[in-house]
Design a protein around this motif. Structure first.
Motif, PDB file in Angstrom:
ATOM      1  N   ASN A 159     -11.879 -28.758  16.471  1.00 55.64           N
ATOM      2  CA  ASN A 159     -13.061 -27.905  16.330  1.00 55.64           C
ATOM      3  C   ASN A 159     -14.019 -28.515  15.290  1.00 55.64           C
ATOM      4  OD1 ASN A 159     -12.217 -27.172  13.718  1.00 55.64           O
ATOM      5  ND2 ASN A 159     -11.046 -25.424  14.496  1.00 55.64           N
ATOM      6  N   PHE A 160     -15.144 -27.848  15.061  1.00 50.19           N
ATOM      7  CA  PHE A 160     -16.181 -28.368  14.161  1.00 50.19           C
ATOM      8  C   PHE A 160     -15.607 -28.647  12.764  1.00 50.19           C
ATOM      9  CE2 PHE A 160     -19.334 -27.732  10.848  1.00 50.19           C
ATOM     10  CZ  PHE A 160     -20.443 -28.423  11.280  1.00 50.19           C
ATOM     11  N   ASP A 161     -14.892 -27.675  12.220  1.00 55.36           N
ATOM     12  CA  ASP A 161     -14.407 -27.846  10.849  1.00 55.36           C
ATOM     13  C   ASP A 161     -13.379 -28.971  10.758  1.00 55.36           C
ATOM     14  OD1 ASP A 161     -16.054 -25.903   9.843  1.00 55.36           O
ATOM     15  OD2 ASP A 161     -14.568 -24.297  10.009  1.00 55.36           O
TER      16      ASP A 161
ATOM     17  N   MET B 251     -13.192 -31.636  12.746  1.00 51.07           N
ATOM     18  CA  MET B 251     -13.900 -32.920  12.874  1.00 51.07           C
ATOM     19  C   MET B 251     -14.624 -33.277  11.578  1.00 51.07           C
ATOM     20  SD  MET B 251     -15.683 -33.480  16.508  1.00 51.07           S
ATOM     21  CE  MET B 251     -14.873 -33.240  18.070  1.00 51.07           C
TER      22      MET B 251
END
Lengths: 546, 244
Positions: free
Chosen positions: A321-323, A325
């Motif tokens: 997920n974004f965090d 990555m």
């Protein structure tokens, strides 16, 4: 708490280094392309990696320096092609840390005089490492040397020149494919950054021929937790390509990137060699160098294995997920300095996997667009509450673009460098170390479980730390340690110098036991005696279209 | 020498390169830090490290971030631009892909008959092929499983080297809508020998399956030519004319 006080001489050295950082970082960042990726949220991790380095690195360096001096680090960087090269030592040793400082100042989180003992320590460490690493050439920054990085000793360059194989169509294709696949893999390993690639050179081979070196680093299972499993079959942690070219201009930046003119340099390559090394080797070890056929086969086999690892690694990142990555990107950037902990036997995986809570609290505002905007503010616009350097100041790099007679306004009086104010010499009321408060760090990524790959095989954390603490090399001890090229110039007939050359030549296919009296003309003779072309002959053949 | 707020004698406005975000962000963060410092009654040097959490808490930062998002959307009329697809997927309330903005150019800017143009990474033969637009990780995963069709000219709006890493050597050619010839995708296109245009401009969207010819025989762009007069002509993208 530390009672350290800065001296006037130290203050001036710090501010000189801050100005040099400004001189170096601005052209490097402005001539690079936009930092953007469809896969990774680059600017959030890019900017937060700076601040992670600001809080993390002083402690890492102090701990390592209890066991290994900055000069030892510089010598080992020069003797082997390891993660810590031009790019990593500059980034890790100074750029990331100072860029974190600038961003925190611009956010009002610290002031220019804060954590002054850390600032002095990091700058002094970098200067000592790089002046040792680059002692044959004498510059700290490649920017100051005209984007050249002539770091290697003559004894190493002679082996690279003598042992390279002349390129034919098959070898050229194998090198091109190896470079392409390994570069692509490296961008992925490092979350779209260039931390895993480094270069040095160019070195003069006469006429229009040059030699330069390209390193592909941290390819196997390492301290980067996402490499567990996917890199298990990669046979080498670090690989070094020596490339001899004809009629190509080569520049190497402080980011360790090699740029060529023309950009498509492959057709100009006339000679190639392949090597590996790591922190436990003090010399480059030939890989597939027994014959040209073996080298072609080895390059193709490595490219196949690396290519096979790309898809599983891509899928691993794509599932984040974004965090996660963002966290991976931060860790990938700060990993630049990892070899210092490995070499000193102070490696602590947890320490390199955690994001400092002082950085985590800033996380909410580092969205993609603020990441880009703050990057532009810090390195292009020099704007904001803390961007000005005084009303009379002109930035030297911006000034180069200003033309009289073109009705252009002068660049505004801002700069990257946030100099330390000299009033600190009066009352010494400044914070010393960022670590003076209680700190903590956490990781949201899966923890590393595999071993760390070295030339001799996989080692656990305890094993590698123990091995590092007992590591010795005659190249790090007197008298060899102190035989730089300036010493060889006059002392090449000294028996100790000769012994050092023979040690370097031990794994060479054409120079074994040739000693220290060799000059480049001898290499031509030795290649001819071995039935191989001189590089002048190879270049002539390339130009004739054969 | 003491100073209470860190207010310098000389300063510039934030956001001098356009946009409002550094001004919004830094002004709010600096104000919160200063307010917290004043409330603590302690000196800066005693607070900055030892009481770092009191100088600015994660909760205060989240509140600042929330207020910036609201204010930004009110003033700019849009969400934050994202480069990465994951930003939009994970935080759709915050982001819209930058590549979904209005990225098309007036047809009058191009040579007659051309759909678009771009900077050629290296000179080779012209390529005619079928357009395949690749914008998402799901597109890449599908092509990993199904294979890249023969003769594919990939249209990619990401100049990075990672999104299409598993596929790049399988493309016949690439049209990249971002970056420069020194971007990671440009470097890899050159290394793999895959004809590549960077910084491509289009007058309209290219559609999957559309046949185009790209003039990769145009001279390679000079990466160090920053002034327009030093730049090489851009390579054209034109409709395919086989059989015509």
């Amino acid at each position: 708490m530390s009672e350290w006080r800065i001296s006037e001489a130290q203050l001036h050295l710090v501010n000189t280094a801050l100005a040099e950082h400004d001189d170096t970082i601005v052209p490097n960042l402005l001539t690079r392309t936009a930092q953007e990726s469809k896969l990774f949220p680059m600017l959030p991790y890019f900017m937060m990696s700076f601040m992670q380095a600001y809080y993390m690195y002083p402690g890492i360096l102090r701990k390592a320096s209890e066991h290994i001096s900055p000069e030892d680090v510089g010598h080992r960087m020069r003797n082997s092609s390891i993660q810590l090269g031009t790019l990593a030592a500059n980034m890790g040793g100074q750029l990331l840390y100072l860029q974190g400082r600038v961003e925190l100042i611009k956010l009002g989180m610290i002031r220019p005089e804060d954590n002054l003992e850390d600032l002095w320590y990091v700058i002094d460490w970098h200067e000592r490492v790089m002046s040792t690493y680059r002692r044959n050439e004498g510059h700290i920054w490649t920017n100051a040397a005209g984007d050249m990085s002539q770091v290697l000793d003559e004894r190493v360059l002679q082996v690279l020149e003598a042992d390279a194989y002349e390129v034919d169509d098959e070898l050229r294709a194998a090198v091109a494919r190896f470079s392409a696949v390994t570069s692509q893999y490296s961008f992925l390993v490092y979350c779209e950054s260039r931390v895993g690639m480094d270069a040095n050179g160019p070195y003069n081979l006469g006429d229009q021929r040059m030699l330069h070196v390209r390193n592909f680093l941290t390819l196997g299972e390492s301290g980067l937790p996402w490499m567990d499993g996917v890199a298990a079959d990669i046979p080498y942690q670090n690989l070094t390509l020596s490339l001899i070219t004809d009629d190509v201009r080569i520049e190497v930046t402080d980011f360790g990137s090699a740029y060529t003119v023309p950009e498509a340099y492959q057709e100009h390559v006339i000679g190639v060699g392949l090597y590996t090394s790591d922190i436990f080797t003090d010399r480059l070890i030939p890989v597939g160098m027994g014959s040209k056929a073996e080298l072609i086969r080895t390059l193709n086999e490595i490219a196949d294995v690396v290519k096979a690892a790309i898809t599983p690694l891509h899928r691993r990142f794509a599932a984040m997920n974004f965090d996660e990555m963002t966290e991976a990107g931060i860790l990938a950037y700060v990993y630049a300095l990892s070899d210092v902990s490995f070499m000193s036997g102070t490696w602590d995986q947890e320490e390199w996997e955690g994001i400092d809570d002082r950085v985590r609290r800033l996380w909410p505002v580092y969205n993609e667009e603020y990441g880009t905007a703050s990057f532009m503010s810090d390195y292009v616009a020099f704007d904001g509450l803390h961007g000005a350097a005084g009303e009379y100041y002109i930035h030297p790099y911006s000034y180069r673009s200003w033309k009289p007679g073109a009705d252009m306004t002068l660049p505004k009086s801002g700069r990257v460098a946030q100099l330390v104010p000299a009033f600190v010499l009066n009352d010494h009321d400044y914070s010393r170390r960022a670590s003076d408060g209680a700190t903590s760090s956490r990781s949201a990524l899966p923890r590393k479980t595999s071993t760390y790959q070295f030339v001799e095989g996989g080692l656990t954390q305890d094993e590698l730390n123990a091995k590092a603490r007992s590591y010795k090399s005659p190249l790090l001890e007197a008298p060899w340690r102190n035989f730089d090229d300036a010493s060889v110039k006059f002392g090449y007939q000294d028996p100790d110098v000769d012994a050092m050359y023979r040690y370097t030549q031990e794994n060479s296919r054409l120079l074994k036991n040739r000693g220290s009296a060799l000059v480049r003309a001898d290499i031509d003779r030795i290649r001819t005696e071995a039935g191989e072309s001189t590089w002048a002959e190879a270049a002539a053949r390339r130009r004739a279209g054969h | 020498m003491k100073y209470a707020t860190g207010q310098p004698k000389w300063a510039f406005p934030e956001d001098t390169l356009g946009g409002v975000l550094t001004g919004m962000t830094r002004t709010k963060v600096i104000a919160q830090v200063n307010a917290n410092l004043e409330a603590s009654g302690r000196s800066w040097s005693a607070t900055v490290n030892q009481d770092w959490a009191q100088l600015l808490t994660r909760e205060q930062m989240q509140a600042i971030a929330d207020s910036i998002l609201t204010e930004f959307q009110q003033t700019e009329g849009r969400k934050f631009y994202a480069g990465a697809e994951i930003s939009v997927l994970d935080k759709p309330h915050m982001y819209v892909l930058r590549s979904e903005g209005d990225i098309y150019y007036d047809a009058a800017e191009f040579a007659p008959g051309a759909i678009g143009d771009g900077d050629n990474v290296f000179r080779t033969d012209d390529v005619t092929g079928n357009v395949l637009v690749i914008r998402k990780v799901a597109d890449v995963n599908r092509l990993i499983d199904d294979g890249v069709p023969e003769g594919t000219i990939a249209v990619i709006d990401d100049s990075g080297g990672t999104l299409t890493a598993p596929l790049l050597p399988d493309f016949e050619a690439v049209i990249c809508l971002a970056g420069t010839v020194r971007s990671h995708l440009g470097i890899l296109g050159r290394e793999f020998g895959v004809p590549t245009l960077m910084a491509s401009r289009l007058s309209r969207p290219l559609i999957d399956g559309e046949r185009v010819t790209v003039k990769y025989s145009t001279e390679a762009q000079d990466a160090e030519a920053f002034l327009e007069e030093d730049r090489k002509p851009r390579a054209l993208i034109v409709p395919a004319t086989e059989g015509a």
